[in-house]
Design an enzyme around this catalytic site. Structure first.
Site, PDB file in Angstrom:
ATOM      1  N   ARG A  36       0.817  -1.116  -0.036  1.00 49.17           N
ATOM      2  CA  ARG A  36       0.202  -0.135  -0.008  1.00 49.17           C
ATOM      3  C   ARG A  36       0.903   1.170  -0.023  1.00 49.17           C
ATOM      4  NH1 ARG A  36      -5.344  -0.912   3.823  1.00 49.17           N
ATOM      5  NH2 ARG A  36      -6.572  -2.069   2.195  1.00 49.17           N
ATOM      6  N   LYS A 197     -20.895 -16.302   0.863  1.00 49.11           N
ATOM      7  CA  LYS A 197     -22.490 -16.141   1.263  1.00 49.11           C
ATOM      8  C   LYS A 197     -23.238 -15.071   0.172  1.00 49.11           C
ATOM      9  CE  LYS A 197     -21.770 -16.711   6.170  1.00 49.11           C
ATOM     10  NZ  LYS A 197     -21.861 -16.379   7.557  1.00 49.11           N
ATOM     11  N   GLY A 354     -10.087  -8.748  -0.763  1.00 45.98           N
ATOM     12  CA  GLY A 354      -9.023  -9.523  -0.301  1.00 45.98           C
ATOM     13  C   GLY A 354      -8.866 -10.964  -0.755  1.00 45.98           C
ATOM     14  N   GLY A 377     -14.050  -3.062   1.013  1.00 42.96           N
ATOM     15  CA  GLY A 377     -15.422  -2.406   0.944  1.00 42.96           C
ATOM     16  C   GLY A 377     -15.645  -1.470   0.155  1.00 42.96           C
TER      17      GLY A 377
END
Length: 396
Positions: A36, A197, A354, A377
């Protein structure tokens, strides 16, 4: 593009408040993965080369408005200097007299690293007073933290309203890639969505079926879609309470003209471990005492046909239990094909999340994708069609 970039700014002699995401792993006081940090280096270099002074704003961990010494940005100083090739000065606050003095003392060619913005409770509350104090420290606001852009925080949203604002090089690349993939993409567009999910990706699936031509569903969530069709998935990971929702997504896709590809054959095992005894069966023939852990070769071949006919690919989530061989086969095969098509110029490929990045790296495919997003996110929320506060604040 609807936002300013560094190219739209006069930087000579200017103090540039640069919001970055350098939330990197630190082991025993040493940065163990500087990915990063390296990704914001081009923005820092550009500001320095044009006579500006980069002043870094960043969060680290979740101190929840308290000063937590273990979450100080101070240990990052050596890694920042190594990546940026310039001296980095640290200040133990991101506002107030200490920060103002550090900014005043900054020399040409130096970079200032301000302390963790989340040490102040006003950061996560998007507090206008905290943003105003930060604004006193700079002349220009530049955001290079797409991964934090889905949060309306003082250093990502309120501050951007108080100064001339622009996107840094990493933010610019991220927004350009995503706009190209979902805004006005080259068609046909295929989305590959995997993971455990359905419930965690409901909004994503609902948005994608109206924007893409093909939706490939894999991982545990594919089991829920199979169960919705009345197929017995044995002991597989499956959200049986979400089967009605899965049918709604299928109906929505049919209305929108989006073709959904589900596994037609699957790899099953009785144990969830590396090298477990396994067999490939039709998707509707999973033994009652077994679990589905990967897509089978016929499904991989069908995916290959879809990818070969596509011009744009968006990928989020693995096709199976990729962490455990041999249940990484479908993910690896699809990733390697997507990489090859991208390398030959036949496909624009954008991936993020990720597990996705880990899976593509494991397959040796990440380096050939058009763009890999480091955001989790924020990448998901963009794909869901949501407005990101930290991006909206940069809009011209």
């Amino acid at each position: 593009m609807g936002w300013n970039t560094l190219d739209d700014m006069e930087l000579a002699g200017k103090r540039v408040l640069l919001r970055v995401d350098i939330n990197v792993p630190v082991d025993n006081g040493v940065v163990s993965d500087d990915t990063r940090i390296r990704r914001v280096a081009p923005t820092v270099a550009d500001i320095l080369a044009r006579g500006g002074s980069p002043i870094l704003l960043a969060h680290f961990g979740r101190p929840k408005g308290q000063v937590v010494p273990e979450m100080s940005l101070s240990p990052l100083q050596p890694a920042l200097e190594a990546a940026f090739g310039a001296p980095v000065v640290f200040c133990a606050d991101c506002r107030g007299p200490a920060a103002e003095a550090a900014v005043a003392a900054l020399q040409d060619g130096e970079i200032l690293l301000l302390e963790n913005t989340r040490f102040h409770s006003g950061e996560e509350k998007n507090d206008a007073d905290l943003a105003a104090e930060m604004a006193q420290l700079g002349d220009i606001y530049c955001s290079d933290a797409f991964s934090a852009a889905h949060r309306a925080h003082a250093s990502t949203e309120a501050l951007a309203q108080l100064l001339p604002a622009c996107a840094g090089r990493l933010m610019q690349a991220e927004l350009s890639a995503l706009e190209g993939a979902l805004g006005q993409p080259k068609r046909p567009v295929t989305a590959v969505v995997g993971g455990a999910k359905v419930s965690s990706k409901l909004e994503l699936l609902g948005n994608l079926v109206e924007k893409v031509d093909h939706l490939v569903i894999g991982g545990g969530m594919a089991n829920t879609f199979l169960a919705a069709q009345g197929i017995d998935v044995g002991k597989s990971l499956c959200e049986h309470d979400m089967t009605g929702t899965a049918l709604e997504i299928v109906a929505k896709a049919q209305t929108a003209g989006c073709k959904i590809l589900l596994p037609t054959d699957v790899v099953v095992a009785r144990e969830f471990k590396a090298g477990a005894d396994n067999q490939t069966v039709a998707a509707d023939a999973c033994p009652a005492d077994a679990m589905i852990l990967d897509a089978g070769p016929a499904t991989v071949a069908a995916m290959a046909d879809v990818l070969a006919s596509s011009q744009t690919l968006i990928w989020n989530g693995p096709m199976g239990a990729f962490e455990i061989p041999p249940f990484d086969a479908a993910t690896n095969a699809a990733a390697q094909q997507a990489a090859a098509l991208t390398k030959s110029g036949d496909l624009i490929s954008v991936a993020g999340g990720g597990d996705t990045v880990a899976a593509l790296n494991q397959a040796g495919a990440a380096k050939d994708f058009s763009y890999i997003s480091t955001a989790g996110g924020a990448f998901l929320e963009w794909m869901e069609g949501k407005t990101l506060p930290g991006v909206a604040a940069l809009t011209r």
